[in-house]
Scaffold this active site. Structure first.
Site, mmCIF file in Angstrom:
data_model
loop_
_atom_site.group_PDB
_atom_site.id
_atom_site.type_symbol
_atom_site.label_atom_id
_atom_site.label_comp_id
_atom_site.label_asym_id
_atom_site.label_seq_id
_atom_site.Cartn_x
_atom_site.Cartn_y
_atom_site.Cartn_z
ATOM 1 N N ARG A 1 0.817 -1.215 0.000
ATOM 2 C CA ARG A 1 0.000 0.000 0.000
ATOM 3 C C ARG A 1 0.849 1.262 0.000
ATOM 4 O O ARG A 1 0.394 2.327 -0.445
ATOM 5 C CB ARG A 1 -0.922 0.018 1.224
ATOM 6 C CG ARG A 1 -2.053 -0.995 1.171
ATOM 7 C CD ARG A 1 -2.982 -0.825 2.351
ATOM 8 N NE ARG A 1 -3.679 0.454 2.312
ATOM 9 C CZ ARG A 1 -4.201 1.042 3.383
ATOM 10 N NH1 ARG A 1 -4.081 0.502 4.570
ATOM 11 N NH2 ARG A 1 -4.825 2.198 3.262
ATOM 12 N N HIS B 1 -0.017 5.019 -1.732
ATOM 13 C CA HIS B 1 -0.175 6.219 -0.912
ATOM 14 C C HIS B 1 0.995 7.182 -1.065
ATOM 15 O O HIS B 1 0.851 8.371 -0.772
ATOM 16 C CB HIS B 1 -0.357 5.817 0.552
ATOM 17 C CG HIS B 1 -1.695 5.233 0.837
ATOM 18 N ND1 HIS B 1 -2.611 5.807 1.703
ATOM 19 C CD2 HIS B 1 -2.301 4.116 0.369
ATOM 20 C CE1 HIS B 1 -3.712 5.069 1.748
ATOM 21 N NE2 HIS B 1 -3.541 4.037 0.959
ATOM 22 N N ASN C 1 -4.508 7.753 6.004
ATOM 23 C CA ASN C 1 -3.316 7.035 6.459
ATOM 24 C C ASN C 1 -3.342 6.724 7.953
ATOM 25 O O ASN C 1 -2.880 5.658 8.385
ATOM 26 C CB ASN C 1 -2.054 7.843 6.143
ATOM 27 C CG ASN C 1 -1.848 8.038 4.648
ATOM 28 O OD1 ASN C 1 -2.418 7.306 3.833
ATOM 29 N ND2 ASN C 1 -1.030 9.014 4.283
ATOM 30 N N HIS D 1 -6.002 -5.343 -3.519
ATOM 31 C CA HIS D 1 -6.808 -5.809 -2.387
ATOM 32 C C HIS D 1 -7.018 -7.317 -2.429
ATOM 33 O O HIS D 1 -7.797 -7.859 -1.651
ATOM 34 C CB HIS D 1 -8.148 -5.078 -2.352
ATOM 35 C CG HIS D 1 -8.035 -3.645 -1.926
ATOM 36 N ND1 HIS D 1 -9.063 -2.740 -1.990
ATOM 37 C CD2 HIS D 1 -6.982 -2.963 -1.404
ATOM 38 C CE1 HIS D 1 -8.661 -1.563 -1.540
ATOM 39 N NE2 HIS D 1 -7.399 -1.671 -1.182
#
Length: 330
Positions: free
Chosen positions: A60, A64, A92, A191
């Site tokens: 991830r 991000h 976050n 995911h």
């Protein structure tokens, strides 16, 4: 090595070059730190044995980080008295985890190749390793990034989407970064591994769109399972699996979406929205097609750069203490 490339490399390693002047390429560390990619993968393997969730958590970081002013490891910077970083941004805080894994990788690299490998490149290599070690595809990563000198909580808040986002919003967001609808759906397949908190889905279970009712797209038995996991008024930090095989990188995520068993609203909406539905259907039937599209998307996302000045941090959590002179401007 050509004299020009040697000069560019020297400036990068000195922390004196602007990010936009470096051409990202596979094998960037072949001469300066030939063991870099092996060291990163080995550290990821150790951490995944200790904590299987670290694979999804580390992967991830690329999303991000790269969406907020390019892939520059700004997401790893701790707050300072003069800077609010991205770690406490809305998407976050209480969500991103496993920062200590990146710290460990950096320490391993510093022992072998001090001052050479950027934290931004570590994120890219560690994300790839997380996918591969979880059973997903392998690919050549382009390297040569530099680390940002600062971070912005505001920028992160304005860019990183909420789990409540729908496909239309996500399509517009990805388009801003020249990422296609196919890229969006394929990259959402990240995911395939990992978990998310009840906090992200209680509205789907009890008050979708302010209706006071559950999301009608959730398959009945799956909704009953989620109700038990995430009761109204319960602990919203409890986590649930993002798909039925949360430690294996495969196309089960897309099969679950077709069956109405998407955990997050931002996932399930990919199947209910016509423009994205065709790719969900394709990837649910063809894992190789998903893997190919995922790799293409990760490479494209890894190319995102801000062009701002950077350095090679010695500690991924803070900018180097010495002043940074910028000799080459974008």
């Amino acid at each position: 090595m050509s004299p020009l490339l040697a000069a560019l490399l020297l400036l990068v390693y000195m922390g004196l070059i602007s990010a936009s002047t470096v051409l990202l390429r596979p094998g960037f560390y072949d001469e300066t730190c030939p063991e870099a990619e092996f060291i990163v993968k080995d550290a990821m393997r150790r951490n995944m044995i200790r904590e299987p969730r670290s694979a999804a958590s580390v992967m991830r970081f690329q999303f991000h980080d790269c969406f907020v002013n390019g892939c520059d490891a700004s997401v790893l910077l701790d707050d300072t008295p003069n800077m609010l970083g991205e770690k406490l941004a809305l998407s976050n805080i209480d969500s991103l985890r496993s920062y200590e894994v990146i710290d460990e990788v950096k320490e391993d690299l510093e022992k072998v190749c001090p001052g050479t490998v950027s934290c931004a490149d570590i994120i890219i290599m560690a994300s790839r390793a997380a996918v591969v070690l979880s059973g997903g595809p392998d690919w050549d990563v382009k390297l040569g990034r530099v680390d940002s000198l600062t971070a912005s909580q505001e920028d992160s808040n304005n860019i990183i989407p909420s789990p409540r986002a729908n496909a239309s919003f996500l399509i517009d967001l990805f388009e801003r970064f020249n990422l296609s609808v196919k890229d969006l759906v394929a990259l959402s397949g990240s995911h395939s591994i990992g978990q998310a908190r009840c906090f992200s889905i209680v509205f789907r279970l009890y008050n979708q769109s302010g209706s006071g009712r559950p999301d009608p797209t959730i398959e009945t038995k799956y909704r009953e399972k989620l109700n038990r996991l995430c009761p109204l008024g319960g602990d919203e930090n409890v986590t649930g699996d993002l798909d039925a095989t949360p430690t294996t990188f495969d196309n089960r995520y897309f099969k679950d979406l077709v069956a109405g068993r998407g955990f997050l609203n931002s996932d399930q909406t990919l199947y209910t929205f016509p423009e994205t539905r065709k790719y969900v259907t394709l990837f649910s039937k063809n894992q190789k097609a998903f893997f190919r599209a995922f790799v293409e998307g990760m490479i494209k996302m890894g190319d995102l750069q801000s062009g701002r000045p950077g350095e090679i941090r010695s500690n991924c959590r803070m900018a180097n203490s010495r002043p940074v002179r910028v000799l080459m401007e974008s």
